[in-house]
Design a protein around this motif. Structure first.
Motif, PDB file in Angstrom:
ATOM      1  N   LEU A  60     102.579 -42.797  24.031  1.00  0.00           N
ATOM      2  CA  LEU A  60     101.704 -43.830  23.480  1.00  0.00           C
ATOM      3  C   LEU A  60     102.380 -45.197  23.419  1.00  0.00           C
ATOM      4  N   LEU A  61     103.633 -45.282  23.856  1.00  0.00           N
ATOM      5  CA  LEU A  61     104.406 -46.528  23.854  1.00  0.00           C
ATOM      6  C   LEU A  61     104.559 -47.111  22.452  1.00  0.00           C
ATOM      7  N   ILE A  62     104.773 -46.237  21.466  1.00  0.00           N
ATOM      8  CA  ILE A  62     104.964 -46.681  20.084  1.00  0.00           C
ATOM      9  C   ILE A  62     106.414 -47.125  19.906  1.00  0.00           C
ATOM     10  N   PRO A  63     106.647 -48.346  19.429  1.00  0.00           N
ATOM     11  CA  PRO A  63     108.034 -48.775  19.226  1.00  0.00           C
ATOM     12  C   PRO A  63     108.780 -47.947  18.186  1.00  0.00           C
ATOM     13  N   GLY A  64     108.110 -47.623  17.069  1.00  0.00           N
ATOM     14  CA  GLY A  64     108.791 -46.886  16.008  1.00  0.00           C
ATOM     15  C   GLY A  64     107.859 -45.968  15.242  1.00  0.00           C
ATOM     16  N   VAL A  65     108.388 -44.800  14.842  1.00  0.00           N
ATOM     17  CA  VAL A  65     107.615 -43.788  14.108  1.00  0.00           C
ATOM     18  C   VAL A  65     108.483 -43.219  12.991  1.00  0.00           C
ATOM     19  N   LEU A  66     107.841 -42.956  11.849  1.00  0.00           N
ATOM     20  CA  LEU A  66     108.510 -42.216  10.777  1.00  0.00           C
ATOM     21  C   LEU A  66     107.573 -41.114  10.296  1.00  0.00           C
ATOM     22  N   VAL A  67     108.063 -39.882  10.280  1.00  0.00           N
ATOM     23  CA  VAL A  67     107.314 -38.746   9.758  1.00  0.00           C
ATOM     24  C   VAL A  67     108.128 -38.126   8.624  1.00  0.00           C
ATOM     25  N   LEU A  68     107.503 -37.982   7.474  1.00  0.00           N
ATOM     26  CA  LEU A  68     108.136 -37.339   6.319  1.00  0.00           C
ATOM     27  C   LEU A  68     107.299 -36.129   5.935  1.00  0.00           C
ATOM     28  N   LEU A  69     107.912 -34.959   5.996  1.00  0.00           N
ATOM     29  CA  LEU A  69     107.229 -33.701   5.700  1.00  0.00           C
ATOM     30  C   LEU A  69     107.967 -32.973   4.588  1.00  0.00           C
ATOM     31  N   ALA A 273     100.559 -53.401  33.164  1.00  0.00           N
ATOM     32  CA  ALA A 273     101.725 -54.228  32.849  1.00  0.00           C
ATOM     33  C   ALA A 273     102.521 -53.643  31.689  1.00  0.00           C
ATOM     34  N   ALA A 274     101.811 -53.130  30.679  1.00  0.00           N
ATOM     35  CA  ALA A 274     102.501 -52.545  29.531  1.00  0.00           C
ATOM     36  C   ALA A 274     103.268 -51.292  29.935  1.00  0.00           C
ATOM     37  N   ARG A 275     102.647 -50.466  30.755  1.00  0.00           N
ATOM     38  CA  ARG A 275     103.325 -49.233  31.177  1.00  0.00           C
ATOM     39  C   ARG A 275     104.497 -49.531  32.114  1.00  0.00           C
ATOM     40  N   ALA A 276     104.417 -50.645  32.831  1.00  0.00           N
ATOM     41  CA  ALA A 276     105.514 -51.031  33.720  1.00  0.00           C
ATOM     42  C   ALA A 276     106.640 -51.722  32.963  1.00  0.00           C
ATOM     43  N   GLY A 277     106.367 -52.071  31.701  1.00  0.00           N
ATOM     44  CA  GLY A 277     107.387 -52.721  30.903  1.00  0.00           C
ATOM     45  C   GLY A 277     107.431 -54.226  31.044  1.00  0.00           C
ATOM     46  N   THR A 278     106.491 -54.799  31.789  1.00  0.00           N
ATOM     47  CA  THR A 278     106.486 -56.254  31.980  1.00  0.00           C
ATOM     48  C   THR A 278     105.661 -56.964  30.915  1.00  0.00           C
ATOM     49  N   LEU A 279     104.906 -56.232  30.114  1.00  0.00           N
ATOM     50  CA  LEU A 279     104.132 -56.801  29.017  1.00  0.00           C
ATOM     51  C   LEU A 279     104.540 -56.114  27.722  1.00  0.00           C
TER      52      LEU A 279
END
Length: 430
Positions: A60-69, A273-279
């Motif tokens: 999903l191209l998420i920069p950061g995730v936090l999961v607390l279980l 562009a986002a998937r290619a990393g240019t955006l």
């Protein structure tokens, strides 16, 4: 939220953040009695959880995730990525972020506490406290709480998003967002339907302030945050665009407004562009969230939210009588699906097989989150991401929420839903 109209649940309406509901789960209903052994939960495998979260975040191209279980098996924290693009700053359970429409759980709790103290009746008309509300004599506080007032949600109006686009640091007053809402006819007569509307909670915030005679931030602090020891949770001043240290930046492709996402996917060129990393996604952290306020303005951390949702659902906030009313407030969002997702006084509920979980979602430019508690299995699950929606329109935390439930429970909520659809919760779960 790209599929179907996105509304600020400040979850934008999942959310709601749903949300900030979980449409994937609404149809799920495995036969009871199919759990293995005495526990409804699988043995928790930290490495497997980490792999699942990392794989989903990369997809999903998420920069950061936090999961607390948290379960009877212990506490498990999964962190992925960074809180700031271009830096190595892993998300942590004490990282601040904008919780968006999860704020509604707090606003609703304050209102019910005021009823518990005999300072208002949940059957009171909104006109008793706030003048100028269309049909306010016939809309009750209960109908505001459970999203059945029919009042138009101000974030459904393109004008709202246009203003936010032009001036992302604008300081909003409740009167300004209500003026936008009140220009439109209601969705339906009070009490005759369900529609997630941030206008309802903007009004509830004004009611709380009128009765308590002080700002909503003080109501939250003195009634909720202080007594529960939520030291990293606050409703910021309306003129504040910042978060306390340490905090996560929040991102969204295509600009820091959902207006460009309503009823349409990201254009193919942006996706490519986002998937290619240019955006790169836009940094929306500095947007002023005063438009959300009682509907979605709170800043918190995963640690504090775990304490909060467990206390709220577990009966440590309200007395026994009002806790029962709070639980009894849950009604199906779609009457023809009585076993589907329910919404009540600032809380959602889903049940499948032998399992039931109470939750809310939060979504606004830059952030997506889910908070949840299962009273039977003593399971607390908090998820936040710093990308609101993926390129293909998935609510990022919502997607992780469903995958986590599938990963944790013996009976999967997806087992009777072979062709799940994206969440249909409207609005930016602010």
């Amino acid at each position: 939220m790209i599929v179907g109209k996105m509304t600020l649940e400040f979850s934008i309406r999942v959310d709601a953040s749903l949300l900030v509901g979980v449409a994937l789960l609404i149809a799920a209903c495995s036969p009871p009695g199919s759990t293995a052994g005495s526990s409804a939960l699988k043995p928790i495998d930290q490495a497997a959880l980490q792999t699942m979260v990392e794989t989903t975040a990369r997809e999903l191209l998420i920069p950061g995730v936090l999961v607390l279980l948290r379960t009877p098996q212990g506490e498990f924290t999964v962190s992925y990525g960074t809180t700031l693009l271009g830096a190595t700053s892993p998300p942590r359970a004490d990282t601040h972020f904008r919780i968006a429409s999860n704020t509604k759980t707090m606003t609703a709790a304050v209102i019910v506490l005021l009823a518990q103290e005999n300072k208002l009746s949940l059957d009171d008309p909104v006109s008793k406290y706030v003048p100028g509300v269309p049909n306010g004599d016939n809309i009750t506080i209960t109908e505001l709480l459970n999203m059945r007032s029919g009042l138009y949600s101000y974030d459904d109006d393109p004008e709202f998003w246009a203003i936010l686009d032009r001036d992302p640091t604008k300081v909003w007053s409740p009167a300004e967002v209500l003026a936008i809402a009140f220009k439109h006819p209601p969705y339906f007569p009070p009490g005759t339907g369900f529609h997630y509307s941030n206008t309802n909670y903007a009004l509830l915030g004004l009611i709380a302030e009128k009765i308590d005679g002080r700002p909503l931030a003080s109501c939250f602090q003195d009634r909720l945050f202080g007594p529960l020891g939520l030291k990293d949770t606050l409703l910021p001043a309306t003129n504040s665009n910042t978060l306390p240290e340490s905090y996560s930046h929040g991102y969204l492709y295509g600009g820091c407004s959902f207006n460009n996402l309503l009823d349409k996917p990201y254009p193919p060129d942006i996706q490519a562009a986002a998937r290619a990393g240019t955006l790169k996604p836009d940094d929306c952290t500095g947007q002023n969230s005063s438009y959300a306020s009682a509907a979605g303005g709170v800043i918190s951390t995963a640690n504090d939210l775990a304490t909060w949702i467990q206390a709220l659902v577990g009966g440590k906030v309200l007395n026994a009588d009002y806790q029962r009313q709070w639980l009894d407030s849950l009604q199906p969002e779609v009457p023809s699906k009585p076993e589907g997702q329910k919404y009540g006084y600032g809380i959602s509920q889903i049940s499948w097989g032998p399992n039931t979980i109470y939750f809310h979602g939060g979504e606004m430019p830059g952030f997506n989150s889910k908070i949840s508690y299962d009273t039977t299995n003593k399971l607390t699950l908090i998820i936040w991401t710093n990308l609101t929606v993926s390129l293909d329109g998935q609510q990022t935390a919502n997607t992780l929420f469903v995958k986590m439930l599938d990963h944790i429970y013996v009976v999967s909520p997806l087992s009777s839903s072979p062709s799940p659809t994206k969440s249909t919760v409207k609005g930016a779960q602010l």
